[in-house]
Each structure stands twice: as structure tokens, then as C-alpha cells.
Design an enzyme around this catalytic site. Structure first.
Site, short mmCIF file in Angstrom:
data_model
loop_
_atom_site.label_atom_id
_atom_site.label_comp_id
_atom_site.label_asym_id
_atom_site.label_seq_id
_atom_site.Cartn_x
_atom_site.Cartn_y
_atom_site.Cartn_z
N HIS A 174 6.57 21.95 -60.86
CA HIS A 174 6.61 23.29 -61.44
C HIS A 174 7.95 23.97 -61.13
O HIS A 174 8.68 23.60 -60.21
CB HIS A 174 5.47 24.15 -60.88
CG HIS A 174 5.53 24.36 -59.39
ND1 HIS A 174 6.40 25.25 -58.80
CD2 HIS A 174 4.85 23.78 -58.38
CE1 HIS A 174 6.25 25.23 -57.49
NE2 HIS A 174 5.31 24.33 -57.21
N GLU A 209 -2.34 21.46 -55.79
CA GLU A 209 -1.55 21.50 -54.57
C GLU A 209 -2.39 21.09 -53.37
O GLU A 209 -3.63 21.11 -53.41
CB GLU A 209 -1.03 22.94 -54.38
CG GLU A 209 -0.23 23.20 -53.11
CD GLU A 209 1.05 22.39 -53.01
OE1 GLU A 209 0.95 21.16 -52.79
OE2 GLU A 209 2.14 22.98 -53.12
#
Length: 232
Positions: free
Chosen positions: A9, A83
Site C-alpha cells: 500500500h 496486516e
């Protein structure tokens, strides 16, 4: 069996502040991260993309949004690419966490690191690799063995997938660098993966275009054999 583009990201507000965001809600891309996400559209323009798969966290969803809009694709949310659950470490500053005894374990022996009230890095790698393999197999079945697809995830997650593809122990994964909005590429075949890019921030990606079929109705298939003596 498919070519996987691993996209980290773009830079988030937590990245800029030196905070371990983990799975904290509401962590978004900052101005730099939004600009990085827009540049991804141009970088990947030459490549056919069968699907876009993404971590469910906002910063990943925002990163793939411009690309998905440009391609007319709806990103598939994959929890296995989320994550690391850093547990009690979530929201802490890296400067402060570096003083914790566990920090040395994370750096030198990550396969043994389990975050308080969170998950272990070994468990994270297992679920991330399983997610990549499952999606790759599904995409190959739906779009053919030369399909190119993109998975947007997080730094430690991508590093763990690359470590698996390189057949190196998780304890070595801290030697891999994956910057925000960088591209890493793994070609999966029947017998083994080939890692062709790591932490690419601006190189020409035209070489990733799948080979054309040699004859009608017969798709050219990537070999599982390595080139002897290196590539040309």
C-alpha cells in the site's frame, strides 16, 4: 500457474508518523500515498490484469482504488492478506517499541516472535502464503495459467510471501526490503516459483506481459525450468 504482482500500500499517515498501525481502523493514505497510488495506474498500464485482490484494511483499499477504476475491476477482499495482528503493540511508536525485549526477537529470530495479545509472524506467513496459493489456483482455473493478477498487502506480509517464494527461512525475511507502493513479482509454476522483481519502485514492467499463444487455442505455458547460465 499465474504471475503475481505484490503491491505494498501507499504511504499512510501512520507510516509518516512512525506508528505501528497494525489493524487499527481509520488509517488512511496521506497525500504522498495517494499520489503513489495514482502512479501505479500508469506503471501497470501495459499489463493485462485478471483480478485485483486486496487486504481488507483501508490503506490497501485506497491504494488499489484508482487502478481498479481504470481497469473496470472490483477488488476482491482477502482477509488472509491483512496486516499482522500486532496485539498490544498496535498504535505504539516504533521508537518506543524498539526498546522492548521482543524487538530483538522480531529482528533476529522472527519465526519465534509472537506479539502480546496478537499473532505470531510464523502464523502470519502461513495464512498469507495459503491465501496467495488459493487465489492463484482459482485465478489460473478461471483465467488460464498465464494470468497476471495483483495482490495489495502490507510490508511484513509481502516480505513473508517473498521469503516463501525464495525458499528461505522466515528468520531471513528482515533482509528483504519492501517500500510503500513498491512492486514485487513472483511467477508461480507447477513445481516452483520464480521471483523476478523485489521492491521495484519505477522500472519497466513490459517484460511481465504474458507470452502469446503459439497456436490457436493453445496457450503458451511458463516452464518450471530455470535458464542454465542465466537469462539472456
Amino acid at each position: 500457474m499465474t504471475t503475481l504482482i505484490l503491491l505494498r500500500h501507499g504511504r499512510s499517515s501512520a507510516n509518516a508518523a512512525g506508528v505501528l498501525a497494525g489493524r487499527s481502523p481509520g488509517v488512511e493514505l496521506d497525500e504522498t500515498g495517494r499520489a503513489q497510488a495514482e502512479r501505479v495506474v500508469e506503471r501497470l498500464a501495459p499489463l493485462p490484469l485478471a483480478e485485483i485482490v486486496s487486504s481488507p484494511l483501508t490503506r490497501c483499499q485506497q491504494t488499489v482504488a484508482p487502478l481498479a477504476a481504470a481497469r473496470g475491476l472490483t477488488p476482491i477482499v482477502e482477509p488472509g492478506l491483512s496486516e499482522v495482528d500486532y496485539g498490544a503493540w498496535t498504535g505504539g511508536t516504533l521508537k518506543t517499541l524498539a526498546k522492548e525485549p521482543l524487538w530483538k526477537v522480531v529482528q533476529a529470530h522472527p519465526s519465534a516472535a509472537v506479539f502480546p495479545d496478537g499473532e505470531g509472524l510464523a502464523g502470519m506467513q502461513a495464512r498469507a502464503v495459503a491465501a496467495v496459493r488459493a487465489n492463484g489456483a482459482r485465478i489460473a482455473a478461471e483465467h488460464g495459467p498465464n494470468a497476471v493478477w495483483l495482490a495489495c498487502s502490507h510490508g511484513d506480509v509481502i516480505k513473508s510471501v517473498l521469503a516463501d517464494a525464495l525458499a528461505t527461512h522466515l528468520d531471513n525475511f528482515q533482509r528483504i526490503v519492501v517500500d510503500t507502493c513498491s512492486v514485487s513479482v513472483v511467477h508461480y509454476t507447477e513445481t516452483r516459483p520464480f521471483v523476478s522483481r523485489v521492491n521495484d519502485l519505477g522500472g519497466d514492467l513490459a517484460s511481465l506481459i504474458p507470452p502469446k499463444a503459439k497456436r490457436r487455442r493453445t496457450a503458451a505455458k511458463r516452464t518450471s525450468d530455470a535458464v542454465v547460465g542465466g537469462s539472456t
